[in-house]
Design a protein around this motif. Structure first.
Motif, PDB file in Angstrom:
ATOM      1  N   THR A  15       0.217  -3.674  -0.769  1.00 59.90           N
ATOM      2  CA  THR A  15       0.654  -3.796  -2.211  1.00 59.90           C
ATOM      3  C   THR A  15       0.801  -2.319  -2.816  1.00 59.90           C
ATOM      4  O   THR A  15       0.024  -1.394  -2.552  1.00 59.90           O
ATOM      5  CB  THR A  15      -0.142  -4.623  -2.974  1.00 59.90           C
ATOM      6  N   LEU A  16       2.058  -2.117  -3.323  1.00 62.03           N
ATOM      7  CA  LEU A  16       2.220  -0.718  -3.847  1.00 62.03           C
ATOM      8  C   LEU A  16       2.431  -0.921  -5.543  1.00 62.03           C
ATOM      9  O   LEU A  16       3.166  -1.871  -5.854  1.00 62.03           O
ATOM     10  CB  LEU A  16       3.442  -0.010  -3.349  1.00 62.03           C
ATOM     11  N   VAL A  17       1.640  -0.379  -6.273  1.00 55.82           N
ATOM     12  CA  VAL A  17       1.681  -0.522  -7.646  1.00 55.82           C
ATOM     13  C   VAL A  17       2.373   0.985  -8.307  1.00 55.82           C
ATOM     14  O   VAL A  17       1.639   1.946  -8.029  1.00 55.82           O
ATOM     15  CB  VAL A  17       0.578  -0.772  -8.536  1.00 55.82           C
ATOM     16  N   LEU A  18       3.521   0.975  -9.005  1.00 52.96           N
ATOM     17  CA  LEU A  18       4.205   2.068  -9.445  1.00 52.96           C
ATOM     18  C   LEU A  18       4.089   1.952 -10.961  1.00 52.96           C
ATOM     19  O   LEU A  18       4.293   0.943 -11.455  1.00 52.96           O
ATOM     20  CB  LEU A  18       5.505   2.272  -8.878  1.00 52.96           C
ATOM     21  N   TYR A  19       3.889   2.839 -11.686  1.00 49.94           N
ATOM     22  CA  TYR A  19       4.046   2.795 -13.267  1.00 49.94           C
ATOM     23  C   TYR A  19       4.417   3.981 -14.114  1.00 49.94           C
ATOM     24  O   TYR A  19       4.278   5.245 -13.290  1.00 49.94           O
ATOM     25  CB  TYR A  19       2.543   2.399 -13.639  1.00 49.94           C
ATOM     26  N   ASP A  20       4.961   3.775 -15.051  1.00 48.65           N
ATOM     27  CA  ASP A  20       5.404   4.804 -16.057  1.00 48.65           C
ATOM     28  C   ASP A  20       5.106   4.197 -17.396  1.00 48.65           C
ATOM     29  O   ASP A  20       5.849   3.478 -18.021  1.00 48.65           O
ATOM     30  CB  ASP A  20       7.081   4.985 -16.006  1.00 48.65           C
ATOM     31  N   ILE A  74       5.984  -1.129 -15.210  1.00 45.57           N
ATOM     32  CA  ILE A  74       4.887  -1.418 -14.072  1.00 45.57           C
ATOM     33  C   ILE A  74       5.520  -2.236 -13.134  1.00 45.57           C
ATOM     34  O   ILE A  74       6.208  -3.313 -13.317  1.00 45.57           O
ATOM     35  CB  ILE A  74       3.794  -1.911 -14.503  1.00 45.57           C
ATOM     36  N   ALA A  75       5.807  -1.755 -11.841  1.00 42.60           N
ATOM     37  CA  ALA A  75       6.209  -2.323 -10.592  1.00 42.60           C
ATOM     38  C   ALA A  75       5.130  -2.772  -9.928  1.00 42.60           C
ATOM     39  O   ALA A  75       4.517  -1.722  -9.188  1.00 42.60           O
ATOM     40  CB  ALA A  75       7.400  -1.663 -10.161  1.00 42.60           C
ATOM     41  N   ILE A  76       5.044  -4.053  -9.265  1.00 37.31           N
ATOM     42  CA  ILE A  76       4.158  -4.406  -8.354  1.00 37.31           C
ATOM     43  C   ILE A  76       4.953  -4.936  -7.168  1.00 37.31           C
ATOM     44  O   ILE A  76       5.586  -5.734  -7.073  1.00 37.31           O
ATOM     45  CB  ILE A  76       3.098  -5.481  -8.773  1.00 37.31           C
ATOM     46  N   LEU A  77       4.707  -4.185  -6.055  1.00 33.85           N
ATOM     47  CA  LEU A  77       5.463  -4.502  -4.688  1.00 33.85           C
ATOM     48  C   LEU A  77       4.564  -4.717  -3.536  1.00 33.85           C
ATOM     49  O   LEU A  77       4.001  -4.153  -3.259  1.00 33.85           O
ATOM     50  CB  LEU A  77       6.282  -3.172  -4.186  1.00 33.85           C
ATOM     51  N   GLN A  78       4.760  -6.242  -3.131  1.00 33.59           N
ATOM     52  CA  GLN A  78       4.272  -6.598  -1.967  1.00 33.59           C
ATOM     53  C   GLN A  78       5.019  -6.187  -0.686  1.00 33.59           C
ATOM     54  O   GLN A  78       6.245  -6.542  -0.821  1.00 33.59           O
ATOM     55  CB  GLN A  78       3.996  -8.079  -2.231  1.00 33.59           C
ATOM     56  N   LEU A  79       4.524  -5.500   0.218  1.00 35.02           N
ATOM     57  CA  LEU A  79       5.218  -5.113   1.380  1.00 35.02           C
ATOM     58  C   LEU A  79       4.701  -5.998   2.429  1.00 35.02           C
ATOM     59  O   LEU A  79       3.593  -6.699   2.430  1.00 35.02           O
ATOM     60  CB  LEU A  79       4.846  -3.563   1.573  1.00 35.02           C
ATOM     61  N   GLU A  80       5.687  -5.624   3.497  1.00 37.34           N
ATOM     62  CA  GLU A  80       5.094  -6.340   4.905  1.00 37.34           C
ATOM     63  C   GLU A  80       4.474  -5.186   5.603  1.00 37.34           C
ATOM     64  O   GLU A  80       4.608  -3.998   5.532  1.00 37.34           O
ATOM     65  CB  GLU A  80       6.074  -6.748   5.722  1.00 37.34           C
ATOM     66  N   GLN A  81       3.476  -5.578   6.662  1.00 36.94           N
ATOM     67  CA  GLN A  81       2.729  -4.494   7.242  1.00 36.94           C
ATOM     68  C   GLN A  81       3.843  -3.418   8.090  1.00 36.94           C
ATOM     69  O   GLN A  81       3.370  -2.227   8.206  1.00 36.94           O
ATOM     70  CB  GLN A  81       1.853  -5.106   8.239  1.00 36.94           C
ATOM     71  N   TRP A  82       4.858  -4.037   8.552  1.00 45.30           N
ATOM     72  CA  TRP A  82       5.660  -3.269   9.520  1.00 45.30           C
ATOM     73  C   TRP A  82       6.167  -2.252   8.276  1.00 45.30           C
ATOM     74  O   TRP A  82       6.703  -1.026   8.896  1.00 45.30           O
ATOM     75  CB  TRP A  82       6.776  -4.286  10.161  1.00 45.30           C
ATOM     76  N   GLN A  83       6.449  -2.437   7.168  1.00 48.25           N
ATOM     77  CA  GLN A  83       7.187  -1.477   6.317  1.00 48.25           C
ATOM     78  C   GLN A  83       6.348  -0.299   6.166  1.00 48.25           C
ATOM     79  O   GLN A  83       6.713   0.762   6.009  1.00 48.25           O
ATOM     80  CB  GLN A  83       7.615  -2.142   5.176  1.00 48.25           C
TER      81      GLN A  83
END
Length: 97
Positions: A15-20, A74-83
């Motif tokens: 998971t990647l959380v980006l915020y401004d 705020i962006a919460i991005l769920q990723l796959e392990q391959w990414q």
């Protein structure tokens, strides 16, 4: 001291959380929430780690509350392990002058 809410032994999705977030107090709440869920700071306004589905939903609720009605994103991005495995990350430590 950081209190990790998610059990680190449980498998989760990258998971990647980006915020401004404009307001300093609210930005601090966002940062603390990410740390409380065991996410590591990747850069000043980005955290990454693995979250279970339940932990991600809890974090989303907490972040929404932290932002409140102040300006920001705020962006919460769920990723796959391959990414993560396939990502190109360029990192340079500046030389001492």
């Amino acid at each position: 001291m950081v209190k990790v809410i998610q059990d680190e032994r449980k498998a989760g999705q990258p998971t990647l959380v980006l915020y401004d977030v404009q307001d300093d107090k609210r930005r601090t709440k966002v940062m603390n929430a990410c740390k409380d869920y065991g996410l590591a700071r990747w850069q000043y306004s980005a955290y990454q780690g693995k979250l279970t589905h339940a932990a991600r939903r809890e974090l989303e609720t907490r972040l929404e509350k932290a932002l409140g009605d102040s300006g920001g994103l705020i962006a919460i991005l769920q990723l796959e392990q391959w990414q993560i495995d396939d990502a190109t990350i360029i990192f340079q430590v500046p030389e001492d002058d």
